[in-house]
Design a protein around this motif. Structure first.
Motif, short mmCIF file in Angstrom:
data_model
loop_
_atom_site.label_atom_id
_atom_site.label_comp_id
_atom_site.label_asym_id
_atom_site.label_seq_id
_atom_site.Cartn_x
_atom_site.Cartn_y
_atom_site.Cartn_z
N ALA A 356 0.83 -1.21 0.00
CA ALA A 356 0.00 0.00 0.00
C ALA A 356 0.86 1.25 0.00
O ALA A 356 0.57 2.24 -0.69
N GLU A 357 1.94 1.21 0.76
CA GLU A 357 2.87 2.35 0.79
C GLU A 357 3.50 2.55 -0.59
O GLU A 357 3.62 3.68 -1.07
N PHE A 358 3.93 1.47 -1.22
CA PHE A 358 4.55 1.54 -2.55
C PHE A 358 3.60 2.18 -3.56
O PHE A 358 4.01 2.97 -4.41
N LEU A 359 2.33 1.83 -3.47
CA LEU A 359 1.33 2.34 -4.40
C LEU A 359 0.94 3.80 -4.12
O LEU A 359 0.27 4.42 -4.95
N GLY A 360 1.36 4.31 -2.96
CA GLY A 360 1.02 5.69 -2.62
C GLY A 360 -0.31 5.83 -1.92
O GLY A 360 -0.89 6.93 -1.89
N CYS A 361 -0.84 4.75 -1.35
CA CYS A 361 -2.13 4.82 -0.65
C CYS A 361 -2.01 5.68 0.61
O CYS A 361 -0.98 5.68 1.29
N ASP A 362 -3.09 6.40 0.91
CA ASP A 362 -3.11 7.28 2.07
C ASP A 362 -4.55 7.71 2.33
O ASP A 362 -5.16 8.30 1.44
N PRO A 363 -5.10 7.35 3.51
CA PRO A 363 -4.48 6.66 4.63
C PRO A 363 -4.44 5.14 4.43
O PRO A 363 -5.09 4.61 3.53
N ILE A 364 -3.67 4.50 5.31
CA ILE A 364 -3.63 3.04 5.37
C ILE A 364 -4.29 2.63 6.68
O ILE A 364 -3.86 3.05 7.76
N ILE A 365 -5.33 1.83 6.58
CA ILE A 365 -6.17 1.48 7.74
C ILE A 365 -5.90 0.03 8.15
O ILE A 365 -6.05 -0.89 7.33
N LEU A 366 -5.52 -0.18 9.39
CA LEU A 366 -5.26 -1.52 9.90
C LEU A 366 -6.49 -2.04 10.63
O LEU A 366 -7.06 -1.33 11.48
N VAL A 367 -6.92 -3.25 10.30
CA VAL A 367 -7.98 -3.91 11.05
C VAL A 367 -7.53 -5.34 11.36
O VAL A 367 -6.76 -5.93 10.60
N GLY A 368 -8.00 -5.88 12.48
CA GLY A 368 -7.60 -7.24 12.86
C GLY A 368 -6.14 -7.36 13.23
O GLY A 368 -5.61 -8.46 13.34
N GLN A 369 -5.47 -6.23 13.46
CA GLN A 369 -4.04 -6.25 13.77
C GLN A 369 -3.86 -6.20 15.29
O GLN A 369 -3.26 -5.29 15.85
N ASP A 370 -4.41 -7.23 15.97
CA ASP A 370 -4.41 -7.25 17.43
C ASP A 370 -3.01 -7.31 18.02
O ASP A 370 -2.68 -6.58 18.96
N LEU A 371 -2.19 -8.24 17.53
CA LEU A 371 -0.86 -8.49 18.09
C LEU A 371 -0.94 -8.69 19.61
O LEU A 371 -0.07 -8.27 20.36
N ALA A 372 -1.99 -9.34 20.00
CA ALA A 372 -2.23 -9.66 21.41
C ALA A 372 -3.19 -10.84 21.46
O ALA A 372 -3.89 -11.13 20.48
N LEU A 373 -3.21 -11.52 22.58
CA LEU A 373 -4.15 -12.61 22.77
C LEU A 373 -5.51 -12.04 23.15
O LEU A 373 -5.60 -10.98 23.77
N ASP A 374 -6.55 -12.76 22.79
CA ASP A 374 -7.89 -12.41 23.25
C ASP A 374 -7.88 -12.45 24.78
O ASP A 374 -7.55 -13.48 25.39
N SER A 375 -8.19 -11.32 25.41
CA SER A 375 -8.05 -11.20 26.87
C SER A 375 -8.94 -12.17 27.64
O SER A 375 -8.59 -12.59 28.74
N ALA A 376 -10.06 -12.52 27.07
CA ALA A 376 -11.01 -13.38 27.79
C ALA A 376 -10.64 -14.85 27.70
O ALA A 376 -10.65 -15.57 28.70
N GLU A 377 -10.30 -15.32 26.49
CA GLU A 377 -10.12 -16.76 26.30
C GLU A 377 -8.77 -17.15 25.71
O GLU A 377 -8.49 -18.34 25.55
N GLY A 378 -7.93 -16.18 25.35
CA GLY A 378 -6.58 -16.51 24.90
C GLY A 378 -6.44 -16.87 23.44
O GLY A 378 -5.42 -17.43 23.04
N TRP A 379 -7.45 -16.56 22.61
CA TRP A 379 -7.36 -16.91 21.19
C TRP A 379 -6.31 -16.06 20.48
O TRP A 379 -6.13 -14.88 20.77
N THR A 380 -5.63 -16.68 19.50
CA THR A 380 -4.61 -15.97 18.70
C THR A 380 -5.19 -15.34 17.45
O THR A 380 -4.68 -14.33 16.96
N HIS A 381 -6.25 -15.96 16.87
CA HIS A 381 -6.85 -15.50 15.62
C HIS A 381 -8.37 -15.52 15.75
O HIS A 381 -8.92 -16.07 16.71
N LEU A 382 -9.03 -14.97 14.77
CA LEU A 382 -10.49 -14.98 14.76
C LEU A 382 -11.01 -16.37 14.38
O LEU A 382 -10.27 -17.17 13.79
N PRO A 383 -12.27 -16.68 14.68
CA PRO A 383 -12.84 -17.98 14.30
C PRO A 383 -12.76 -18.20 12.80
O PRO A 383 -12.97 -17.28 12.00
N GLY A 384 -12.44 -19.43 12.42
CA GLY A 384 -12.37 -19.78 11.00
C GLY A 384 -11.00 -19.69 10.41
O GLY A 384 -10.76 -20.20 9.31
N ALA A 385 -10.04 -19.04 11.11
CA ALA A 385 -8.66 -18.95 10.61
C ALA A 385 -7.99 -20.31 10.77
O ALA A 385 -8.14 -20.98 11.79
#
Length: 612
Positions: A356-385
């Motif tokens: 996106a940066e190479f293409l000159g996109c602006d803004p760049i929006i991050l979603v699903g970029q938790d980089l943390a465990l689900d605080s309640a149950e410890g999941w690393t990814h969303l269901p279905g991954a």
């Protein structure tokens, strides 16, 4: 000319940016230089309302010498990281006493202290030595990329961390932060080394098998300015994506939506079709993200040249870019007619970010970029991954977590609590912590505005936090139409096709020549026998330069035979005898020859198998 100006001349040649900071009016500490009964001054620094002496008040040089001589095994050290420079007595003495040092990193928390050292002490020997690297007053994660620049050599020859007590006493928070960064860099190096040992040959095989697809795939450069100023969404597969993914259907009407491979199937299961999907990982495990035999002409597949070749074969619209991982890819980019070069990064979402940066996109929006465990149950990814795992929190222990491994075993790892996007602490693990640092460094250098619309997980320094709904509303005002831009790009003229067979033949012939060179170099080394040590090392260095003079040769050898090349990088202790030096020199030559032989054999096997 003053000592200060002589020091600055040397510093400007090595690090112009640091020299400019030294010449600025920036001050970060109150200092007082004090003369002593010796020709060498001491230095007082005020920090957090207290005054600290960075050297002995009467005999600073003698005291520094006592400290240096107390370092166990100093003469044998190859790599040393010093926390605290002061007026330079300690690094000057270390360089003098540890003659076998390959790298000496000098870390100092205060620019003012470093400037004073340059003004008072002759540091030209240190400043002119390529083995010495200065990391001065770096904030947050600033030291991390500097420490990772020579990881292969550091891993092969070990690293010693040396804490200068006066600096640690005056700047305890800085010392702790820098030590953490060093430890993280070393863990990254250890992980990278083991990964290369395990997957290096596989990575090379993937690259060779991808050559045909690379010669016909579109490149990022082919899009020209089609996406300049357009909003882009990078959809990762963190747990929080489950609650906001439904909004990506609307986002796709106004933004270029780039999904990571882990998120593709969960998105499609909800009827959401990203414009592009990104894949990077070279292992067979990554095939789990792509269970379908054929994905048709949507989405486009942005694939790393080292990713699994089976994946690219399932998409009608393969799209690629070279990376800065190795100079080989710059060479390959030129041979392919210029598909575009971006950073490599450490995780798949970074490739989407860099694209996106190479293409000159602006803004760049991050979603699903938790980089943390689900605080309640410890999941690393969303269901279905495909690689979703559930870490096990330990009752009564906030410092550790049991992380499931791919083989159904678990690993007890350190648990870290970092600031979340909502300001509250969230749990994360070491690998995620490294990625947070990587992204923070990426965002700090990027011109585009980066919005974190994850609505969960760890806070990423440098991002603007908002909800995905808010980010989409802002994107609407830009007036970008992704479907029109993609249609226009699809109809644009393609680059001239490249002959894949000619490219394979070129690589094969190059390794034929390198194998011959390596065997001849080994014969010359053996002919020297127990003769002149200097001549043996000169012969070894000539062989190294000859074998790695071209980026294609270097890449093929490095990834086909990482273990053998690692043995070549080992230098032995810095205080070995002359007889031991000869043995080490011959051992390294044998390892280098073995690396070339393994690379030659693997390349021929792939070519003869018809896989490439």
């Amino acid at each position: 000319m003053t000592i200060f100006h002589e020091n600055l001349i040397r510093l400007k040649k090595r690090d112009a940016a640091l020299a400019a900071r030294v010449e600025s009016n920036e001050e970060d500490a109150l200092l007082a230089l004090r003369e002593t009964p010796t020709p060498y001054p001491t230095l007082l620094v005020q920090h957090n309302g207290q005054t600290f002496a960075l050297h002995h008040p009467e005999r600073p040089l003698e005291h520094a010498l006592e400290f240096v001589e107390s370092v166990e095994g100093l003469a044998a050290l190859r790599n040393l990281i010093l926390f605290g420079c002061g007026l330079g007595y300690v690094p000057l003495l270390l360089r003098e006493r540890a003659r076998g040092l390959r790298h000496l990193y000098v870390l100092e928390p205060s620019l003012s202290v470093f400037r004073t050292a340059l003004q008072r002490m002759d540091l030209t020997a240190l400043l002119g030595d390529p083995a010495v690297e200065w990391i001065i007053a770096e904030k947050e994660t600033g030291a991390f990329p500097r420490l990772t620049a020579h990881l292969p050599d550091l891993m092969a020859n070990s690293v010693t961390m040396l804490e200068y007590p006066p600096t640690a006493g005056a700047f305890p928070e800085w010392t702790a932060s820098m030590k953490r960064q060093v430890q993280e860099a070393m863990r990254l190096g250890q992980s990278g080394m083991l990964t290369k040992f395990k997957d290096g040959p596989l990575t090379l095989r993937n690259l060779l098998r991808n050559l045909k697809t690379l010669t016909r795939a579109r490149g990022l450069r082919d899009f020209g300015d089609a996406f300049r100023g357009a909003p882009a969404v990078i959809a990762a597969a963190g747990p929080s994506l489950a609650k906001s993914m439904h909004q990506l259907k609307e986002a796709a009407e106004h933004c270029l939506v780039i999904a990571v491979d882990t998120a593709l199937e969960p998105l499609r299961a909800q009827g959401i079709e990203p414009h592009w999907v990104v894949t990077v990982d070279p292992t067979e495990l990554n095939l789990r993200h792509f269970p379908r035999d054929h994905y048709g002409d949507t989405p486009w597949l942005l694939f790393d040249p080292e990713s699994r070749p089976e994946i690219a074969a399932r998409f009608d619209r393969p799209l690629t870019a070279m990376t800065d991982k190795h100079d080989f890819f710059q060479w390959l980019d030129e041979r392919l007619g210029g598909v575009g070069v971006i950073k490599k990064g450490g995780m798949v979402s970074q490739m989407g970010l860099y694209a996106a940066e190479f293409l000159g996109c602006d803004p760049i929006i991050l979603v699903g970029q938790d980089l943390a465990l689900d605080s309640a149950e410890g999941w690393t990814h969303l269901p279905g991954a495909a690689l979703r795992r559930q870490a096990g929190f330990i009752e009564g222990d906030r410092d550790h977590v049991d992380v499931p491994l791919i083989d159904e075993k678990t690993s007890r790892e350190n648990l870290y609590w970092v600031e979340g996007v909502d300001g509250n602490p969230v749990p994360t693990v070491q690998s995620f912590l490294v990625y947070i640092h990587m992204l923070a460094n990426d965002i700090a250098r990027m011109k585009a505005r980066v919005i974190d619309a994850t609505e969960g997980g760890a806070k990423i320094p440098g991002t603007q936090v908002m909800t995905l709904a808010e980010a989409i509303e802002q994107a609407k005002t830009i007036g970008f139409e992704p479907s029109a831009a993609l249609t226009k790009a699809d109809s644009a003229a393609k680059r001239e096709p490249v002959d894949a067979e000619a490219l394979r033949r070129e690589l094969s012939e190059r390794l034929d020549d390198r194998l011959n060179d390596a065997r001849q170099a080994g014969e010359r080394m053996r002919a020297l026998g127990a003769g002149d040590i200097e001549a043996c090392f000169e012969a070894l260095e000539e062989a190294r330069k000859m074998l790695f003079s071209h980026p294609a040769d270097e890449y093929l050898i490095e990834y086909a035979a990482p273990r053998a090349l690692f043995e070549f990088l080992k230098l032995g202790p810095g205080d070995i005898t002359e007889d031991q030096m000869l043995v080490e020199c011959q051992r390294r030559m044998d390892a280098l020859t073995k690396a070339v032989e393994e690379a030659h054999l693997q390349l021929k096997e792939v070519l003869m198998s018809g896989e490439a």
